[in-house]
Structures are given as structure tokens and as C-alpha cells.
Motif scaffolding. Sequence first.
Motif, PDB file in Angstrom:
ATOM      1  N   UNK A 320      -3.717  25.900  45.493  1.00 13.85           N
ATOM      2  CA  UNK A 320      -4.939  25.379  46.165  1.00 13.85           C
ATOM      3  C   UNK A 320      -5.915  25.229  45.704  1.00 13.85           C
ATOM      4  N   UNK A 321      -6.423  24.793  44.112  1.00 13.76           N
ATOM      5  CA  UNK A 321      -7.562  24.222  43.251  1.00 13.76           C
ATOM      6  C   UNK A 321      -6.706  23.088  42.341  1.00 13.76           C
ATOM      7  N   UNK A 322      -8.145  21.866  42.438  1.00 14.18           N
ATOM      8  CA  UNK A 322      -7.708  21.106  40.995  1.00 14.18           C
ATOM      9  C   UNK A 322      -8.108  21.331  39.836  1.00 14.18           C
ATOM     10  N   UNK A 323      -7.766  20.757  39.435  1.00 16.78           N
ATOM     11  CA  UNK A 323      -8.478  20.894  37.678  1.00 16.78           C
ATOM     12  C   UNK A 323      -8.664  19.216  36.898  1.00 16.78           C
ATOM     13  N   UNK A 324      -8.995  19.530  36.364  1.00 15.94           N
ATOM     14  CA  UNK A 324     -10.085  18.495  35.281  1.00 15.94           C
ATOM     15  C   UNK A 324      -9.946  18.762  33.898  1.00 15.94           C
TER      16      UNK A 324
END
Length: 538
Positions: A320-324
Motif C-alpha cells: 500500500x505504498x508508492x515510491x520514487x
Amino acid sequence: MNVVPCLAWVKRGVAEKSPHKVELDKKDLERVIEATRDDLDELEDEDEAADDELQAVGGQEKIKHEEDTSQKPKKKKNAKKRKHEELKEDEEEDIVSKYGLDDYDDENDEDVLISGVGGLSFYASNDDDPYVTVPKDVDSDEEDFEIKPMDNLVLACRAHKDHSFLEVYVYNEMLGNLFVHHDYLLSSFPLAVEWLSFSPSDASTGNHAAVATMEPVIEIWNLDVVDCLEPAAVLGSKKSKKKKKRPGAAQSHTDSVLDLSWNSVVGNVLASASADNTIALWDLADQKVVTSIRQHTDKVQAVHWHPLEAQTLLSGGFDQTARVYDCRNPEENHKTWTVQGEAEKVLWNDQSPVNFFVTTDQGIIYYMDIRHDSKPVFTLSAHSQAVTGICLSSATKGLLVTTSSDKMMKVWDIESGKPSMVLERNLKMNELYCVSSCPDAPFVFAFGGEKELKVWDIRESAAVRRRFHSRMSADLQAECKGDDKDLPDALEEDVTTPDMAADNEEEELMKEMGETTGVKGKKKKKKKKKPKKGILEY
């Protein structure tokens, strides 16, 4: 089962005019058969090991009973191979004696050729066959095989029953043609496909497709070569599934590869997301992993390279995460955003490079700004189920298309920063799995779902034409001239324009639908249904 789980487009003018055809070579065929036999032997060994484990769980009595009834020791791989060769020799001797093949060469027929698989055809070409007297149809065969400058290729991975294929379609927007040109047999169920303008064999510009499957490998196919028995290159190894991870070391995946993204700025770099919770960065020239990213704590579902910055990578996962990441030092330089639900897809906005989208299995779309790691720019409850596909138009600003497990395709206008739905459409494909925009036609989209592949020019919707007319090029506006009221009845019920609530427009739409607008007691007759236009199915 017949599904299209993933697809991609190829630009016009990239593919060779006449793709090469592979000539069957006996040595290559023997090598492929031998490799397949080794894989089958390994699978058999794994099955035997699994059986032994089940026996141990079942209790000592069951094991004792099986030992009494079958005292055969385990056969090693080499022993199996020798037994297989002995049985093969015995079968060949029986066939020779049964059909009298020892005397077959005594017949004075020089035209008869028997050479394994080559024996399926007596002549290498119909030109050499004296019994083929009908002239070949040059116009239909050779012309269909030729890829024209105005043709796009659509790469669609299809799973049909127990087999999986990479199908290469030819799409011509001017002629409205869509047909399968050639296909490749895949080793496992496909999960992602990505077009590459890079050849791993000689590190030059090429026309290749990378396919991710349920196996921990990535198959790379040369799209300019047809009738291939195996991919041009394979990244990773199926044996790596058994290996344990070495902390901190760059290594290939040990579980299914769920998504792929090719770096268009640095052409020899490919990113892959995996169910082993890692992201791998591949050097296609060396065909090996150079960096492993381990920031996610669960399966990594999606990856996407930044369209302009070679070092910036976006990912989304089951955690449940988005990462850059800044891939020059991804372990130290990264940002994290939390979303509601498992991330399904991630997408950079190439029209606004500081923004990106994240879709979830809860039907929600998040629009983020990399300069702020707190609240999203907007949150959109787009679908009632998982958002399985998201795509921006290749040229029309603010045009966003989404697909979902709820069987619906939707067109959105996000130009103002406040998304509004322009069109909702049931494509009659059951669950939808993917959508992709044609790179040379900004209103043409390809959709993959449970039943088939469809390509649709969404300008067939009057609502889409009205909303985006001012953002079209002069040529596209000219094509739409005079088509303001030609929306087919089959589409009208699916059109919704929540932000176009002016009374005059509502009355015009109601008139087109043939319903009463202020007239009591009578209803206007509905127009006769027109045939569907603009949707190409396969």
C-alpha cells in the motif's frame, strides 16, 4: 480461458518492411528438444521431491506401506536420460522392422525427402513442386506480410487454455485494418509486455519485446524475426527460484515478474518488479542485474521510468505504498507515499513531469506531486473495483483513460486539475485488464480483457469530440467536421457528461436519443440503430 492480460504499441516506421523468416535448422531443433527434455526431467524430480514430502506429512504408516509396495530407488537425471535414449533406440528399431524402412532407400524416387520434421513437406518451396500448378496470390500473401510505413504494431499477450502467446498485430488507422501478423509461443502465463528500441544481442537499435511471466525470467523477442522457436535473449534463470537471497547483492528475481518498464532515455536499462518484493535494474547489453532495490515490504506490482529523467523510477506495491527513487543511490534517496489499498498501476504524467498517478485495488486513483510527500493533488473514486489500467493520450493534453475489473472503460478530462468523467463505456469484454494509447494516433486506444483485444478510436463518441475538440490538431478537427450528431445508439446510454450540464446541451443529447423533450403524451420514434463504427475486435 482466453484472456489478454497485457499489451503495448510499437511506433510507425520502426518495424522492418519484410520481417525475416527463420529457416528450420536440424541442430537448433535438437538443441531446443534437448533443453526441453532437461526441463521436464527437472520438473519430474521436483514432483518426486514433493511426493516424498507429502508422504512424510502423511505419517510413518503410509510411508512404510509405500516402501513395501514399491522398493524402487530414485533414479538420477543421467540414468533417466540413458533409459530414455535406450527406449528411443528400441522404438526406432521396431518402426524400421515393422515398416521395412531398411529397403525404403532402394526405391528410385529422388524427389522423396525424409528428414525428421522436414519430412512434413516434400519440397522446400511450392515453386519446386510439379503438382502445384495454381499461381500464388502475390497480392494477398506477400502484401499482407509486408509492414507498411503507416502501420502500427500492437503487442498483445494472450493466454488461451494451456498455452500462452505473444501476438503481433498490424493496425492501420487509415484503412481501419487489424490482424495478427505473427506470434510467438511463451513459456508461461504472461503478466507484462514492454517494447524495447534496443537489441540485447549486439547493443544496437532494434525492435524487440520484453515479456514478463509467472516464471522469474524475462523473455526478449526480436519482432523483426518470425517463426522463432525461442527468444533472442532470456534475463535471469528459472533455477534462481530455488536460490536464497544474498543480502545487499544485485541478483535476478526468485519469483514471478509482475511488471516491466524500459528506460527510453538510457536505452540499455530495463526495470522489473517482482513478487519476491524487489525491483531489478537490468543492463540489457550485459544481460545481467546491476542494482536490486528492496524498499518494498511486499510484492512489487508496478514500475515506471520517468519520461525525462534517466535516474528517476516510480514503483507501487502490495504494501500500500508508492515510491520514487533516485537510482544512482536508491536505498538512500527515495520518497514514499501511502495509499488506500494495494497499488495496481503507476504512471508518470509526461505532460506534467512532476506529477504521477497511482491506482489501487479499491478503485481509487491518486494524483501525486513529487515535490510534496504528504497529501495527493486529488483523489478520485474512479471505479467500483480495481483500476487495472490507466493511460494518457499520446498527444491530447488532459485526456486520461482507465479500465477496471468492474468491466467499465472511462474517459476523463484532468486538464483543470479537477478530473471530470467524459465517457463511460462497457466494451462487452467482461473484466478489463489493460489499456494503452497509440503513439501516433492520440485518440486510438487498445484494450485487453477476458475475451479479446479491441482497438477503438474514441472520437466515435460525440461527448469526447465536444470536450477535446479545441485540443485537437487541425487535421484531427477536419476529420471530425460534420460528425457532431452521428453517435451510434449503442453508445448513447453509456455517455455521461457530468460537467456539461447546460440545458441546451442536455436537450440536444435527449433529442439524439429520441426521447421526449417537453412534448406531452407523445414520444419521438427512436432512430434506427447504426452499425458500430471505430471499434476493431480480434
